[in-house]
Scaffold this motif. Structure first.
Motif, PDB file in Angstrom:
ATOM      1  N   LEU A   1      -5.033   0.393 -13.396  1.00  0.00           N
ATOM      2  CA  LEU A   1      -3.790   1.145 -13.449  1.00  0.00           C
ATOM      3  C   LEU A   1      -4.084   2.625 -13.269  1.00  0.00           C
ATOM      4  O   LEU A   1      -4.938   3.185 -13.958  1.00  0.00           O
ATOM      5  N   GLY A   2      -3.368   3.244 -12.345  1.00  0.00           N
ATOM      6  CA  GLY A   2      -3.631   4.644 -12.053  1.00  0.00           C
ATOM      7  C   GLY A   2      -2.642   5.603 -12.664  1.00  0.00           C
ATOM      8  O   GLY A   2      -3.004   6.529 -13.378  1.00  0.00           O
TER       9      GLY A   2
ATOM     10  N   ILE B   1       1.728   0.052  -5.133  1.00  0.00           N
ATOM     11  CA  ILE B   1       2.770   0.384  -6.104  1.00  0.00           C
ATOM     12  C   ILE B   1       3.661  -0.837  -6.297  1.00  0.00           C
ATOM     13  O   ILE B   1       4.171  -1.414  -5.331  1.00  0.00           O
ATOM     14  N   LYS B   2       3.820  -1.255  -7.563  1.00  0.00           N
ATOM     15  CA  LYS B   2       4.678  -2.382  -7.909  1.00  0.00           C
ATOM     16  C   LYS B   2       5.258  -2.146  -9.292  1.00  0.00           C
ATOM     17  O   LYS B   2       4.953  -1.163  -9.963  1.00  0.00           O
ATOM     18  N   ARG B   3       6.064  -3.093  -9.742  1.00  0.00           N
ATOM     19  CA  ARG B   3       6.678  -3.012 -11.072  1.00  0.00           C
ATOM     20  C   ARG B   3       5.997  -3.997 -12.015  1.00  0.00           C
ATOM     21  O   ARG B   3       5.757  -5.156 -11.655  1.00  0.00           O
TER      22      ARG B   3
ATOM     23  N   MET C   1       0.843  -1.195   0.000  1.00  0.00           N
ATOM     24  CA  MET C   1       0.000   0.000   0.000  1.00  0.00           C
ATOM     25  C   MET C   1       0.878   1.245   0.000  1.00  0.00           C
ATOM     26  O   MET C   1       1.989   1.229   0.497  1.00  0.00           O
ATOM     27  N   ILE C   2       0.357   2.319  -0.521  1.00  0.00           N
ATOM     28  CA  ILE C   2       1.074   3.581  -0.484  1.00  0.00           C
ATOM     29  C   ILE C   2       0.142   4.666   0.009  1.00  0.00           C
ATOM     30  O   ILE C   2      -1.075   4.523  -0.024  1.00  0.00           O
ATOM     31  N   GLY C   3       0.734   5.751   0.482  1.00  0.00           N
ATOM     32  CA  GLY C   3      -0.072   6.853   1.005  1.00  0.00           C
ATOM     33  C   GLY C   3      -0.150   7.995   0.029  1.00  0.00           C
ATOM     34  O   GLY C   3       0.806   8.297  -0.676  1.00  0.00           O
ATOM     35  N   ARG C   4      -1.297   8.641  -0.031  1.00  0.00           N
ATOM     36  CA  ARG C   4      -1.451   9.824  -0.865  1.00  0.00           C
ATOM     37  C   ARG C   4      -1.046  11.042  -0.054  1.00  0.00           C
ATOM     38  O   ARG C   4      -1.252  11.110   1.142  1.00  0.00           O
ATOM     39  N   TYR C   5      -0.491  12.019  -0.754  1.00  0.00           N
ATOM     40  CA  TYR C   5      -0.118  13.266  -0.077  1.00  0.00           C
ATOM     41  C   TYR C   5      -0.663  14.412  -0.906  1.00  0.00           C
ATOM     42  O   TYR C   5      -0.300  14.588  -2.052  1.00  0.00           O
ATOM     43  N   SER C   6      -1.581  15.182  -0.330  1.00  0.00           N
ATOM     44  CA  SER C   6      -2.181  16.303  -1.069  1.00  0.00           C
ATOM     45  C   SER C   6      -2.702  17.346  -0.106  1.00  0.00           C
ATOM     46  O   SER C   6      -3.300  17.023   0.917  1.00  0.00           O
ATOM     47  N   GLY C   7      -2.474  18.630  -0.461  1.00  0.00           N
ATOM     48  CA  GLY C   7      -3.020  19.717   0.335  1.00  0.00           C
ATOM     49  C   GLY C   7      -4.345  20.199  -0.201  1.00  0.00           C
ATOM     50  O   GLY C   7      -4.841  21.250   0.210  1.00  0.00           O
ATOM     51  N   PHE C   8      -4.931  19.429  -1.133  1.00  0.00           N
ATOM     52  CA  PHE C   8      -6.149  19.880  -1.793  1.00  0.00           C
ATOM     53  C   PHE C   8      -7.298  20.028  -0.798  1.00  0.00           C
ATOM     54  O   PHE C   8      -8.058  20.991  -0.838  1.00  0.00           O
TER      55      PHE C   8
ATOM     56  N   VAL D   1       4.353   1.298 -11.238  1.00  0.00           N
ATOM     57  CA  VAL D   1       2.978   1.748 -11.431  1.00  0.00           C
ATOM     58  C   VAL D   1       2.226   1.841 -10.107  1.00  0.00           C
ATOM     59  O   VAL D   1       2.339   0.950  -9.254  1.00  0.00           O
ATOM     60  N   VAL D   2       1.458   2.914  -9.957  1.00  0.00           N
ATOM     61  CA  VAL D   2       0.480   3.016  -8.874  1.00  0.00           C
ATOM     62  C   VAL D   2      -0.838   2.492  -9.429  1.00  0.00           C
ATOM     63  O   VAL D   2      -1.288   2.908 -10.491  1.00  0.00           O
ATOM     64  N   PHE D   3      -1.449   1.540  -8.722  1.00  0.00           N
ATOM     65  CA  PHE D   3      -2.694   0.950  -9.191  1.00  0.00           C
ATOM     66  C   PHE D   3      -3.630   0.676  -8.026  1.00  0.00           C
ATOM     67  O   PHE D   3      -3.225   0.712  -6.850  1.00  0.00           O
TER      68      PHE D   3
END
Length: 252
Positions: free
Chosen positions: A229-230, A126-128, A1-8, A113-115
């Motif tokens: 796929l993202g 995220i993987k290859r 898993m990965i984390g999103r980072y956004s100030g939106f 790729v982020v998916f």
């Protein structure tokens, strides 16, 4: 898993405050024009940020070590959302319901790729990409095989790891020439010898670069649909170790 980072989200909250405050200023005052310009510029920034995040680039953080040594825990990177076109999962609010992809492009073998995690699309992974539609993928004694042919794998040297004192850094080179480093923490791990995976049409086979510490297509991830796929990882902008080593791995 990965984390999103956004100030939106923070920008939206701030805009909700700035807008009402701006109306308190009377238009005949000397400072009224400046305040109006500021408010318009602020809202324009919000719109621009939404467009960039939805259609161009998105920032992510790396919370775990499945992509070591390419991405280390604590790294921040940009991913290009236009690389493979857009699907319903490109919508940050999850409101889109259309099927397939718009302006779709196929990923290349070796892309990072982020998916969306197939069992739960609310989670980003995220993987290859190592296996393309129609191919047969298998791990044999820690060596990736594509359609029965072993991929080139050479030892680079020892790898400093808290998990194992015998970890090795290796260089893997795919048939299309893409080359990158992988980590072998231990021999004869559960993922070193697998059955033959036949990748269905419209799906991809993903592996983490930290081969003995990655939940990927060998396990719970399974085959990843094209629709999931993202974005393609394109730029590391904050390296937790203060070097550009990981950046060179991503760009290959």
């Amino acid at each position: 898993m990965i984390g999103r980072y956004s100030g939106f989200g923070l920008m939206i909250v701030w805009a909700a405050i700035v807008g009402p405050l701006a109306r308190w200023f009377k238009p005949d005052k000397w400072y009224a024009q400046g305040v109006s310009v500021f408010v318009m510029a602020f809202y324009a920034t919000i719109v621009a940020g939404f467009i960039v995040r939805t259609f161009l680039f998105q920032s992510f953080s790396t919370p775990a070590g499945s992509m070591v040594p390419t991405l280390l825990e604590g790294d921040y990177f940009f991913a290009a959302k236009f690389a493979y076109g857009y699907s319903r999962y490109s919508d940050p609010f999850g409101l889109s319901t259309f099927e397939g992809r718009v302006w779709g492009a196929e990923p290349q073998r070796g892309d990072v790729v982020v998916f969306k995690f197939p069992p739960d699309p609310s989670i980003d992974y995220i993987k290859r990409v190592v296996g393309l539609p129609g191919e047969k993928i298998q791990m044999v004694e820690g060596v990736l095989h594509i359609n029965g042919v072993p991929v080139e794998l050479e030892d680079i040297g020892p790898y400093a790891s808290e998990a194992s004192g015998t970890a090795r850094l290796q260089r893997e080179t795919l048939p299309n020439g893409v080359s990158y480093s992988v980590v072998n923490l231990t021999d004869n791990s559960i993922g070193d010898n697998t059955r033959v995976f036949e990748v269905p049409e419209g799906h991809y086979f993903m592996l983490g670069d930290n081969r003995d510490n990655s939940s990927d297509s060998r396990f719970t991830v399974g085959f990843v649909p094209y629709e999931n796929l993202g974005s393609k990882v394109v730029r590391l902008y904050w390296n937790s170790k203060g070097t550009d080593y990981s950046l060179r791995q991503i760009v290959h």
